[in-house]
Design a protein around this motif. Sequence first.
Motif, short mmCIF file in Angstrom:
data_model
loop_
_atom_site.label_atom_id
_atom_site.label_comp_id
_atom_site.label_asym_id
_atom_site.label_seq_id
_atom_site.Cartn_x
_atom_site.Cartn_y
_atom_site.Cartn_z
N PHE A 251 -2.66 -31.65 48.64
CA PHE A 251 -3.94 -31.76 49.32
C PHE A 251 -4.97 -30.89 48.63
N THR A 252 -6.16 -31.47 48.41
CA THR A 252 -7.29 -30.73 47.87
C THR A 252 -8.50 -30.97 48.76
N THR A 253 -9.55 -30.19 48.55
CA THR A 253 -10.73 -30.28 49.40
C THR A 253 -11.98 -29.98 48.58
N MET A 254 -13.10 -30.48 49.06
CA MET A 254 -14.39 -30.17 48.46
C MET A 254 -15.12 -29.10 49.28
N SER A 255 -14.44 -28.51 50.25
CA SER A 255 -15.06 -27.53 51.14
C SER A 255 -15.41 -26.23 50.42
N VAL B 158 -24.31 -9.12 63.07
CA VAL B 158 -22.90 -8.94 62.74
C VAL B 158 -22.63 -9.52 61.36
N ILE B 159 -22.01 -8.74 60.49
CA ILE B 159 -21.62 -9.22 59.17
C ILE B 159 -20.27 -9.90 59.32
N ASP B 160 -20.25 -11.21 59.12
CA ASP B 160 -19.06 -12.01 59.42
C ASP B 160 -18.23 -12.24 58.16
N MET B 161 -17.11 -11.54 58.07
CA MET B 161 -16.17 -11.69 56.96
C MET B 161 -14.86 -12.28 57.46
N GLY B 162 -14.94 -12.99 58.60
CA GLY B 162 -13.73 -13.49 59.21
C GLY B 162 -13.31 -14.85 58.70
N MET B 163 -14.20 -15.80 58.65
CA MET B 163 -13.85 -17.17 58.33
C MET B 163 -14.25 -17.51 56.90
N GLY B 164 -13.47 -18.35 56.25
CA GLY B 164 -13.78 -18.79 54.89
C GLY B 164 -14.76 -19.95 54.91
N ASN B 165 -15.92 -19.72 55.50
CA ASN B 165 -16.93 -20.76 55.66
C ASN B 165 -18.06 -20.52 54.66
N PRO B 166 -18.12 -21.27 53.56
CA PRO B 166 -19.11 -20.99 52.51
C PRO B 166 -20.53 -20.93 53.06
N SER B 167 -21.27 -19.93 52.60
CA SER B 167 -22.65 -19.75 53.04
C SER B 167 -23.64 -20.27 52.00
N GLY C 278 -9.12 -17.79 45.18
CA GLY C 278 -9.33 -17.85 46.61
C GLY C 278 -10.61 -17.15 47.04
N MET C 279 -10.89 -17.19 48.33
CA MET C 279 -12.14 -16.65 48.87
C MET C 279 -11.92 -15.41 49.74
N PHE C 280 -10.77 -14.75 49.57
CA PHE C 280 -10.42 -13.65 50.48
C PHE C 280 -9.88 -12.44 49.73
N VAL C 281 -10.06 -11.29 50.35
CA VAL C 281 -9.36 -10.07 49.97
C VAL C 281 -8.38 -9.76 51.10
N TRP C 282 -7.14 -9.52 50.75
CA TRP C 282 -6.07 -9.22 51.71
C TRP C 282 -5.84 -7.71 51.64
N GLY D 178 1.98 -10.89 58.61
CA GLY D 178 0.63 -10.44 58.34
C GLY D 178 0.22 -9.18 59.06
N GLU D 179 1.04 -8.71 60.00
CA GLU D 179 0.69 -7.49 60.73
C GLU D 179 0.53 -6.32 59.77
N GLY D 180 -0.51 -5.51 60.03
CA GLY D 180 -0.80 -4.38 59.17
C GLY D 180 -1.84 -4.68 58.11
N TYR D 181 -2.34 -5.92 58.08
CA TYR D 181 -3.33 -6.33 57.08
C TYR D 181 -4.56 -6.95 57.73
N LEU D 182 -5.62 -7.04 56.95
CA LEU D 182 -6.82 -7.77 57.34
C LEU D 182 -7.15 -8.78 56.24
N ARG D 183 -7.63 -9.94 56.64
CA ARG D 183 -8.19 -10.88 55.68
C ARG D 183 -9.71 -10.78 55.75
N MET D 184 -10.32 -10.54 54.59
CA MET D 184 -11.77 -10.35 54.53
C MET D 184 -12.35 -11.39 53.58
N SER D 185 -13.23 -12.24 54.09
CA SER D 185 -13.75 -13.34 53.28
C SER D 185 -14.91 -12.87 52.41
#
Length: 418
Positions: free
Chosen positions: A240-244, A39-48, A328-332, A370-377
């Motif tokens: 708030f900032t993050t190093m994630s 499965v190609i996972d484009m759901g979560m913004g989890n850096p690979s 950002g890390m997503f396409v809306w 957000g209905e009608g859209y997809l978030r793709m990481s």
Amino acid sequence: MAESNFKVEWAPRVHRLPPYLFGRINALLYQKRRAGQDVIDMGMGNPSDPPDPAVISKLSEAASDLTNHGYSKANGILNLRREHTSKYLRKYGVRLDPETESIVCLGSKEGFSHMCLALMGAGDTAIIPAPYFPAHMFAVVLASGNVVALDVSNTEKYLSNIAYTCEHFYPRPKLLIINYPHNPSSMTVEPEFFVDVVRLAKKYGLMVISDFAYADVAYDGYVPPSFLSAPGAKDVGVEFTTMSKGYNMAGWRVGFCSGNADMVKGLATIKGYYDYGMFQAIQVAAIVALRDTEATVEKQSLIYQGRRDVLIDGLRRLGWTASVPKAGMFVWAKIPEPWASRMTSIDFAMHLLEHGNVAVSPGAGFGPVGEGYLRMSLVENEARLRQAIRQIGACLDRKVSSESAAIDSKGQVAKQLT
């Protein structure tokens, strides 16, 4: 045997949480992977991608130092706070006192949630962006607060709606949460926007929390501005900032809160009752990351930019509508017709996963706007993203063909659904 009167009763705040909208998708994703499906996972913004090797090396070295294995401080070691505030001065021209205006968090999400506990109570109201990152909504709910979600798609209207809400709500909202670059839509703003935010905050007595999680991931020369760079921002809020994200250290859970000293003190007070800080070796390695790896962070943005271009090009070739994000890390992406009028975003995402082996986040998971859209990481590499486009196209073509055949078999006029 005596009858037991024991019963587990959840607190009312837990009952205020809705069913988890990503549950169906996550369950199917788990089943498919257990069955050996790719499965190609484009759901979560989890850096690979991995952190800089120098950071991993420093972590190993620091972990070998036995003095780093005791309890740390809940607000983070001073040298890490100094390095973080040095970055703010270097990159944004913002001076911060590392003793009173900066605190280390176990990831920005933990810090944000505990900040809401420090600021919000029963009857208090927060204004949040819509569509919203779930933590922006439910951290307020768990703090017993109420939420007003305002659409961010039009910046001028968004600002005027904030003013309108403050004028007409009683008691007035206590907290304004802003998030740029925005998750999930990747919308960005210019520095002048934050000048208006500070003006509104001072006029209506709003405390401001800026979620700046995607500060380090930007494209085409765009530099996301810091809320704290606006004149007077420290008088009314924190950031708030993050190093994630940019540093690829998501699992390390290193975040920061900086700005208004009284708000930072409130967070520190809450954290003092909840935790003893993060593993000190991680904090030592984070110092190296902040001090020595900015070139790696910039390179990572270029990698995400290449992935963005591949995904946008592929979606447009499929006939989809998607704006080109500047950060950002997503396409809306807007769900195309006829699917948008026939399926909810959750059902559409389930269809892509079930029949195309591509996981995405449905827009409804970020609220009604957000209905009608997809978030793709953008965490998959370019080759995998191209494969995802092929699988999405094939999946939808099969669905179109089967629906057309079903209509023909009933003797009705066939509909072209492309």
